[in-house]
Design an enzyme around this catalytic site. Structure first.
Site, PDB file in Angstrom:
ATOM      1  CB  CYS A   1      31.819   7.797  18.525  1.00  2.00           C
ATOM      2  SG  CYS A   1      30.149   7.157  18.699  1.00  2.00           S
TER       3      CYS A   1
ATOM      4  CG  LEU B   1      26.986  12.458  21.292  1.00  2.00           C
ATOM      5  CD1 LEU B   1      26.869  13.097  22.673  1.00  2.00           C
ATOM      6  CD2 LEU B   1      27.196  13.539  20.241  1.00  2.00           C
ATOM      7  CB  SER B   2      24.286   7.669  23.958  1.00  2.46           C
ATOM      8  OG  SER B   2      25.327   7.014  24.649  1.00  2.46           O
TER       9      SER B   2
ATOM     10  CB  ILE C   1      20.900   5.328  17.174  1.00  3.00           C
ATOM     11  CG1 ILE C   1      20.351   6.497  16.341  1.00  3.00           C
ATOM     12  CG2 ILE C   1      20.191   4.038  16.786  1.00  3.00           C
ATOM     13  CD1 ILE C   1      20.575   6.352  14.848  1.00  3.00           C
TER      14      ILE C   1
ATOM     15  CG  ASN D   1      32.984   9.500  14.252  1.00  2.34           C
ATOM     16  OD1 ASN D   1      31.949   9.879  14.775  1.00  2.34           O
ATOM     17  ND2 ASN D   1      33.839  10.330  13.683  1.00  2.34           N
TER      18      ASN D   1
ATOM     19  CB  SER E   1      24.337  21.739   9.036  1.00  3.78           C
ATOM     20  OG  SER E   1      25.092  21.033   8.066  1.00  3.78           O
TER      21      SER E   1
END
Length: 634
Positions: free
Chosen positions: A2, A51-52, A54, A75, A363
């Site tokens: 987020c 940003l969804s 969970i 975030n 990553s």
């Protein structure tokens, strides 16, 4: 993943302008395109872009407890939130969602500022406790997630995930910090806690900040550091086994998501290890992606495809034009302050590629710092071995003049390029390491800056950043010391900044198992010889992976995300370089010695010197300044 913003009145309960808060929040729309909301009450304002990933149905922020007196914007991801939820439920807290965000709310209620010690994950968060009239902020231990803040002249405290959110507030002064400029031209980024602006700061990794109404804003407080405390002796075989188990655990807890998940696969050791662990933990094939380059000298994609075949991943490769320099101005927009790592270009492209198929990607970042994988560690230890045999006074007497007068011979075979080595040997460990990693040396920066600007620095030097961290280091082992320096500077300032901005530009969440703090703590306690063994970096890591990955993946020469700057600046970007370095934007600042800029351009174009890295650094600074000037005129 987020973006968060906030405004807090440190002097009382003046109203927060909802329109201003919304503007600040919308500058970070790219970080959370799924949902966004703001909250205000007298003296307090929160904003959040989501940003969804969970608890998509009920994890909206800002989130408050049932009584409405404790709220949070956050975030990141808290990977151990199921265990924390169970623990908090036993203490009597009732949960209304299945999100990690609500865990933070109740953790604050239960443990106060100590709640950060319970959190395992990546996070930048702010908690408002109305009853205590307190705003509590924290950034994760290694700095995976960013946090910027500023105390304005009128007593308003503002914060955000990116510097652009602070810039949207008209009260933020845009005066450039001379020390940040000196730092930037040494490191290629502005290291924590500075920003390019004198009036704004970054919250350093592993730090908290508690602000209370009616009280002066205190200095941030550290809650975690890399311990570098040696474990009890163990055999190499035991160390290999435990390393794999801890890596597997760090990967496993990062596989929870309600959206498509995958991994970056460069073909290097770190990303290949992550994919190998994922393949053993997931029922479905792992989604992997990699970037290929037209220029074979930069292309690692065949190695990535080899690992993809071995683990039967759903793999995609996209070829990037070697002359992918069109992103130059895009990068200035992404990073908000001067940032000179040219590998930001392929990183942007691989995130763009990954987002076509997944919302979350794992990553391999952090492996080089953790396990001594960089070649520069090997060089630094070789230099330190020589230093240890010669008294400091004699070293400075002999190697100082040699380093000063030996010619700079970029064109010559490596054996004849001794100037840098002589210079390093005349210094102590920290000075030598700083000199080795600097984009522009002390002498170059002295020539780059104008007389007036050098006076403005008032004796400040970029090495002061490293010397400050060295003074606080928990270890005096030479290898561990320079790893520690990188974890405090290069890792958060360059690597993690690069990945955060490049991924969030595409609304992609990147998770970093090798920077799980429990794994980092354990690795830091291994003997240095298990990390750098002779000339082999990541020694114990590679040995532990021999049954998972082929020899040509583990022991081939490290490549990395390189771009052909020297060729660009003598070819397609030649005119851009001239316009930027010799134009009015830089000249008007009074910061630079324009004659030295002209010398750099002329000598690089002629092939007499390779100034590609310094030129790129100046180019990105000029792009930042142009953006600043455009913003002021707007």
């Amino acid at each position: 993943m987020c973006g968060i913003v906030g405004i807090f009145d440190t002097r009382g309960a003046r109203p927060v302008d909802p329109a201003l808060l919304k503007r600040m929040n919308e500058t970070q729309h790219h970080r959370g395109p799924d949902e966004g909301d703001i909250y205000t009450e007298p003296g307090v304002g929160f904003g959040h872009r989501r940003l969804s990933v969970i608890d998509i149905a009920s994890g909206q922020q800002p989130m408050f407890n049932a009584a409405g007196d404790v709220g949070v914007v956050f975030n990141g991801e808290i990977y151990n939130f199921p265990e924390l939820t169970a623990q908090l439920e036993q203490l009597g807290y009732v949960f209304r969602t299945k999100s990690d965000t609500e865990t933070i709310v109740h953790a604050w209620q239960a443990w106060g500022e100590d709640c950060v010690h319970k959190l395992r994950g990546m996070f930048a968060l702010c908690i408002w406790d109305r009853n205590k009239q307190t705003m509590f902020m924290a950034r994760d231990r290694l700095g995976v997630k960013p946090f910027y803040y500023a105390l304005l002249a009128d007593g308003m405290f503002i914060f955000g995930s990116e510097l652009k959110s602070l810039r949207a507030h008209p009260g933020l002064p845009h005066a450039i910090d001379p020390q940040a400029v000196e730092d930037y031209f040494a490191y290629g980024y502005v290291p924590e806690p500075k920003t390019i602006y004198a009036g704004a700061k970054k919250l350093s990794p592993g730090f908290t900040l508690t602000v209370r109404i009616g009280q002066p804003v205190p200095q941030p407080k550290q809650f975690w550091d890399v311990p570098f405390k040696l474990h009890a002796p163990m055999s190499q075989q035991d160390a290999e086994g435990e390393l794999i188990e801890r890596l597997r655990d760090a990967v496993k807890i990062r596989l929870k998501a309600e959206v498509p998940l995958g991994a970056f696969l460069s073909g290097g050791v770190d990303s290949s290890a992550i994919v190998a662990m994922m393949a053993g933990l997931m029922k479905d094939p792992v989604n992997t992606c990699s970037i290929a380059f037209q220029e074979k000298a930069f292309d690692e994609s065949p190695y990535a495809e080899q690992v993809a075949r071995q683990y039967k991943t759903e793999h995609v490769t996209e070829t990037v034009d070697t002359d992918d320099y069109a992103l130059l101005d895009t990068l200035a927009d992404l990073y908000d302050e001067p940032y000179a790592d040219s590998s930001a270009i392929p990183t942007y492209r691989v995130c763009q590629l990954a987002r076509k198929r997944v919302t979350v990607a794992l990553s391999g970042d952090g492996g080089d710092e953790n396990l001594a994988g960089y070649r520069r560690y090997r060089y630094a230890m070789a230099e330190d071995a020589v230093r240890s045999k010669i008294p400091a006074g004699l070293r400075k007497l002999v190697f100082g003049p040699l380093g000063k007068y030996y010619p700079k011979a970029d064109w010559a075979p490596r054996v004849l390029r001794a100037k840098t080595t002589f210079e390093a040997l005349s210094r102590d460990l920290v000075e030598g390491y700083f000199h080795g990693v600097s984009i522009m040396s002390d002498d170059m920066r002295a020539q780059l800056f104008s007389d007036k600007f050098r006076k403005n620095l008032q004796g400040y030097r970029a090495i002061d950043v490293m010397q400050g961290h060295a003074a606080n280091s928990p270890t005096d082992d030479p290898l561990s010391m320079i790893q520690y320096l990188d974890m405090k500077t290069y890792l958060p300032g360059d690597i993690l900044t690069k990945v955060d901005r490049a991924s969030m530009a595409h609304a992609l969440e990147v998770r970093v198992p090798l920077l799980d703090h429990k794994l980092v703590e354990w690795i830091s306690g291994l003997p240095p010889s298990m990390k750098l063994n002779g000339s082999e970096g990541k020694y114990i890591f590679k040995k532990s992976l021999e049954s998972y990955l082929p020899e040509e993946i583990l022991y081939r020469k490290k490549m990395g995300f390189a771009v052909p700057l020297a060729t660009w600046f003598r070819g397609p970007l030649r005119q851009r370089v001239r316009e930027s370095l010799l134009g009015d934007t830089l000249a008007s600042t009074g910061i630079f010695n324009t004659g030295y800029l002209a010398q750099m351009v002329e000598q690089h174009e002629s092939g007499r010197r390779d100034y590609s890295a310094p030129i790129w650094t100046v180019l990105m600074f000029e792009a930042f300044l142009r953006k600043e000037l455009q913003g002021e005129s707007a």
